[in-house]
Design a protein around this motif. Structure first.
Motif, PDB file in Angstrom:
ATOM      1  N   ASP A 145      52.613  41.725  46.562  1.00  0.00           N
ATOM      2  CA  ASP A 145      52.540  43.130  46.975  1.00  0.00           C
ATOM      3  C   ASP A 145      52.322  44.037  45.763  1.00  0.00           C
ATOM      4  N   PRO A 146      52.207  45.368  45.947  1.00  0.00           N
ATOM      5  CA  PRO A 146      51.831  46.252  44.832  1.00  0.00           C
ATOM      6  C   PRO A 146      52.680  46.099  43.557  1.00  0.00           C
ATOM      7  N   SER A 147      52.005  46.116  42.432  1.00  0.00           N
ATOM      8  CA  SER A 147      52.552  45.942  41.076  1.00  0.00           C
ATOM      9  C   SER A 147      52.935  44.505  40.764  1.00  0.00           C
ATOM     10  N   ARG A 148      52.652  43.592  41.668  1.00  0.00           N
ATOM     11  CA  ARG A 148      52.982  42.187  41.447  1.00  0.00           C
ATOM     12  C   ARG A 148      51.838  41.489  40.727  1.00  0.00           C
ATOM     13  N   PRO A 149      52.137  40.838  39.606  1.00  0.00           N
ATOM     14  CA  PRO A 149      51.092  40.019  38.997  1.00  0.00           C
ATOM     15  C   PRO A 149      51.067  38.644  39.662  1.00  0.00           C
ATOM     16  N   ALA A 150      49.890  38.088  39.811  1.00  0.00           N
ATOM     17  CA  ALA A 150      49.798  36.750  40.388  1.00  0.00           C
ATOM     18  C   ALA A 150      48.594  36.031  39.815  1.00  0.00           C
ATOM     19  N   MET A 151      48.769  34.744  39.586  1.00  0.00           N
ATOM     20  CA  MET A 151      47.657  33.946  39.090  1.00  0.00           C
ATOM     21  C   MET A 151      46.919  33.388  40.302  1.00  0.00           C
ATOM     22  N   VAL A 152      45.628  33.710  40.355  1.00  0.00           N
ATOM     23  CA  VAL A 152      44.834  33.361  41.530  1.00  0.00           C
ATOM     24  C   VAL A 152      43.927  32.168  41.239  1.00  0.00           C
ATOM     25  N   LEU A 153      43.961  31.186  42.105  1.00  0.00           N
ATOM     26  CA  LEU A 153      43.076  30.022  42.012  1.00  0.00           C
ATOM     27  C   LEU A 153      42.063  30.088  43.151  1.00  0.00           C
ATOM     28  N   GLY A 154      40.841  29.690  42.865  1.00  0.00           N
ATOM     29  CA  GLY A 154      39.850  29.627  43.934  1.00  0.00           C
ATOM     30  C   GLY A 154      38.597  30.436  43.674  1.00  0.00           C
ATOM     31  N   LEU A 155      38.550  31.122  42.527  1.00  0.00           N
ATOM     32  CA  LEU A 155      37.335  31.890  42.229  1.00  0.00           C
ATOM     33  C   LEU A 155      36.215  30.950  41.760  1.00  0.00           C
ATOM     34  N   THR A 156      34.988  31.416  41.924  1.00  0.00           N
ATOM     35  CA  THR A 156      33.841  30.599  41.536  1.00  0.00           C
ATOM     36  C   THR A 156      33.487  30.760  40.065  1.00  0.00           C
ATOM     37  N   ALA A 157      33.958  31.865  39.445  1.00  0.00           N
ATOM     38  CA  ALA A 157      33.631  32.120  38.048  1.00  0.00           C
ATOM     39  C   ALA A 157      34.801  32.853  37.411  1.00  0.00           C
ATOM     40  N   VAL A 158      34.710  33.047  36.106  1.00  0.00           N
ATOM     41  CA  VAL A 158      35.798  33.715  35.385  1.00  0.00           C
ATOM     42  C   VAL A 158      35.485  35.204  35.238  1.00  0.00           C
ATOM     43  N   PRO A 159      36.253  36.073  35.865  1.00  0.00           N
ATOM     44  CA  PRO A 159      35.995  37.510  35.706  1.00  0.00           C
ATOM     45  C   PRO A 159      36.520  38.002  34.362  1.00  0.00           C
ATOM     46  N   GLY A 160      36.157  39.228  33.978  1.00  0.00           N
ATOM     47  CA  GLY A 160      36.616  39.775  32.712  1.00  0.00           C
ATOM     48  C   GLY A 160      37.898  40.579  32.878  1.00  0.00           C
ATOM     49  N   ALA A 161      38.701  40.636  31.821  1.00  0.00           N
ATOM     50  CA  ALA A 161      39.916  41.446  31.868  1.00  0.00           C
ATOM     51  C   ALA A 161      39.528  42.904  32.079  1.00  0.00           C
ATOM     52  N   GLY A 162      40.233  43.565  32.972  1.00  0.00           N
ATOM     53  CA  GLY A 162      39.943  44.977  33.234  1.00  0.00           C
ATOM     54  C   GLY A 162      38.991  45.174  34.395  1.00  0.00           C
ATOM     55  N   GLN A 163      38.360  44.080  34.857  1.00  0.00           N
ATOM     56  CA  GLN A 163      37.491  44.251  36.030  1.00  0.00           C
ATOM     57  C   GLN A 163      38.348  44.331  37.275  1.00  0.00           C
ATOM     58  N   ASN A 164      37.817  44.983  38.288  1.00  0.00           N
ATOM     59  CA  ASN A 164      38.644  45.123  39.482  1.00  0.00           C
ATOM     60  C   ASN A 164      38.435  43.969  40.452  1.00  0.00           C
ATOM     61  N   PHE A 165      39.422  43.801  41.347  1.00  0.00           N
ATOM     62  CA  PHE A 165      39.235  42.834  42.429  1.00  0.00           C
ATOM     63  C   PHE A 165      39.503  43.561  43.737  1.00  0.00           C
ATOM     64  N   ILE A 166      38.881  43.081  44.776  1.00  0.00           N
ATOM     65  CA  ILE A 166      39.054  43.707  46.073  1.00  0.00           C
ATOM     66  C   ILE A 166      38.919  42.643  47.161  1.00  0.00           C
ATOM     67  N   VAL A 167      39.777  42.726  48.161  1.00  0.00           N
ATOM     68  CA  VAL A 167      39.707  41.787  49.284  1.00  0.00           C
ATOM     69  C   VAL A 167      38.656  42.289  50.258  1.00  0.00           C
ATOM     70  N   VAL A 168      37.796  41.407  50.711  1.00  0.00           N
ATOM     71  CA  VAL A 168      36.731  41.802  51.636  1.00  0.00           C
ATOM     72  C   VAL A 168      36.824  40.982  52.923  1.00  0.00           C
ATOM     73  N   ASP A 169      35.976  41.341  53.897  1.00  0.00           N
ATOM     74  CA  ASP A 169      36.064  40.736  55.232  1.00  0.00           C
ATOM     75  C   ASP A 169      35.936  39.212  55.237  1.00  0.00           C
ATOM     76  N   ASP A 170      34.911  38.724  54.532  1.00  0.00           N
ATOM     77  CA  ASP A 170      34.693  37.281  54.564  1.00  0.00           C
ATOM     78  C   ASP A 170      33.978  36.807  53.297  1.00  0.00           C
ATOM     79  N   ASP A 171      33.819  35.514  53.197  1.00  0.00           N
ATOM     80  CA  ASP A 171      33.210  34.916  52.000  1.00  0.00           C
ATOM     81  C   ASP A 171      31.786  35.396  51.772  1.00  0.00           C
TER      82      ASP A 171
END
Ligand code: GDP
Length: 478
Positions: A307-333
């Motif tokens: 939930d908000p302000s929680r850090p979490a290590m995420v597995l399952g991305l296809t590539a390595v994003p850069g620090a400071g880039q944003n992430f957003i949940v979307v409808d589907d793959d």
């Protein structure tokens, strides 16, 4: 074609070469001349439009006031080198493990949360686990602000130092409230009052002197008064910030750090800023996308939701994003992939454009000739420290007058690394390699970033060439 454009610019009074970058106004001028309407779009605007085309918006909560719930403050620790930032982050992490059974060993994932009791309530605080204002500023450069509060660490035996001032200026520029941790009070030479006096001169006036900055005396080493520091952070957040977010929406946030793990593939530590991130969500993080296969907390344990302000290590991305880039949940793959691919191709285009702007000694001479450059930045790498020193000494002896400034921004022994190229690209510097070669992907990267690496094996030759560049082209005196 470039030559025609250069000529046209020339007739408009702009002296440029075909490989030079021009500013927005020059572009507009050129557009007017050619009957084009030039629209200057920042990368941020462009990304906003991209997300909008998918009916997405980054950076604001969904719903109304009633949906917002208090969230923990996110803290970055800054201060002068050796004043105890790392030690403090370690001590806080060890001393305040979030209500877990004993034995919970924290892992470095880029951020962690601690719990503390303030006025009988359990309150949480999230710490970004990379000290220093460089990371903070790198994130801001990407338009991201992860930090709510800055803890400025000042060693009580050393007092305010140059990077202390730098850090506080960065925090002020970002409009982030500061809590001062006066560290090393266990040392005999400690003079915490002096620190208060010094910082008052920079506008950080302690509460006890009628100001509004909280100063807390601590010792990271002896673990003294760490709770006092946590309390001050919570109180500062309550007094000057309204930290709330809607946990009941698709998650959004920032990438704090990311790397490629041999076994697990790309892993990214994200900081949820709003909404709740869940295993199974389709996400896009910068130019990377994927489905959240698993999430780990700072104890290396699996979690289902963050939930908000929680850090979490995420597995399952296809590539390595850069620090400071944003992430957003979307409808589907599919949507995630489409957004990621658009970003990826834009990044590639930007990189190519950048590659054409080469920073070479010749460029430097050309721009100096036009009175544009007065500073030549160099990075020196050599096989032994003696040769690096000799090179630097000889460079210092070149008499270039007052008009030109020669700056050695970094030096070192050993091969030319990607880090050297990184710094050169960021500061428009040229790398001088003395009896050394590049290592790993350094050449490739230098090529991509348009950084010139010049190799020498005779000192006087290096000096001669640099001297020629500096002197040969000095502005004529009238
Ligand atoms: P950083 O460069 O700001 O991250 O500083 P470090 O955390 O690496 O600390 C620099 C040095 O100061 C290390 O040798 C620490 O052990 C020491 N140090 C840090 N905090 C304290 C403290 O509270 N008291 C004493 N005596 N030493 C400290």
């Amino acid at each position: 074609d470039p030559a025609a454009l250069v000529q046209m610019l020339f007739s408009l009074g702009e002296m440029v070469t075909a490989t030079e970058s021009v500013n927005d106004e020059t572009f507009e001028l050129l557009g007017d001349e050619l009957n084009y309407v030039v629209q200057v779009v920042s990368p941020e605007d462009e990304d906003r439009e991209l997300l909008e085309s998918f009916d997405l918006e980054f950076g604001s909560d969904v719903g109304d006031e009633g949906d917002l719930v208090a969230r923990p403050p996110v803290v970055t620790v800054m201060g002068h080198v050796d004043h105890g930032k790392t030690k403090l982050l370690d001590a806080l992490r060890q001393a305040n493990v979030v209500a877990k059974e004993a034995g919970g060993i924290t892992q470095h994932i880029g951020a962690y949360q601690v719990a503390t009791e303030v006025d009988g309530d359990e309150r949480r605080i999230t710490f970004i686990d990379t000290p220093g204002h460089e990371a903070f500023t790198a994130m801001r450069a990407r338009g991201a602000q992860a930090t709510d509060i800055a803890v400025l660490v000042v060693a009580a035996d050393d007092g305010v130092m140059p990077q202390t001032v730098e850090a506080l200026n960065h925090a002020k520029a970002a409009g982030v409230p500061i809590v001062v941790a006066v560290n090393k009070i266990d040392v005999e030479a400690a003079d915490p009052q002096k620190v208060r006096g010094q910082l008052s001169e920079y506008g950080l006036v302690p509460e006890e002197y009628g100001g509004d900055t909280m100063f807390v005396d601590v010792s990271a080493k002896a673990e003294l008064n760490l709770d006092g520091l946590l309390e001050a952070i919570v109180l500062t957040a309550d007094a000057s910030l309204d930290l709330r977010a809607n946990p009941d929406q698709d998650a959004q946030g920032l990438v704090v750090e990311a790397h490629l793990d041999r076994g697990r593939g790309p892993v990214a530590t994200v900081l949820v800023q709003r909404g709740t991130l869940r295993v199974g969500d389709s996400i896009v993080a910068g130019p990377a996308y994927g489905r959240v296969r698993a999430m780990l907390d700072e104890y290396g344990e699996n979690i289902e939701a963050a939930d908000p302000s929680r850090p979490a290590m995420v597995l399952g991305l296809t590539a390595v994003p850069g620090a400071g880039q944003n992430f957003i949940v979307v409808d589907d793959d599919r949507m995630a992939r489409q957004i990621a691919e658009k970003r990826e191709s834009r990044e590639r285009a930007a990189m190519q454009a950048k590659r054409r702007v080469r920073r070479t000694l010749e460029d430097f001479m050309a721009s100096m000739e036009k009175g544009k450059s007065q500073e030549l930045n160099l990075i020196l790498k050599g096989d032994v420290s003696g040769s690096v020193e000799a090179l630097e000494d000889s460079l210092a002896k070149i008499d270039v007058g007052d008009e030109v400034n020669l700056r050695v921004i970094d030096r070192g022994v050993g091969a030319i690394t990607e880090t050297n190229v990184d710094l050169a690209a960021a500061s428009d510097a040229i790398i001088i390699g003395f009896n050394v070669r590049p290592q790993g992907k350094a050449t490739e990267m230098a090529d991509k970033e348009g950084v010139e690496i010049r190799y020498y094996s005779v000192i006087y030759q290096a000096i001669e060439e640099i001297e020629a560049a500096l002197k040969g082209m000095l502005k004529p005196e009238y």
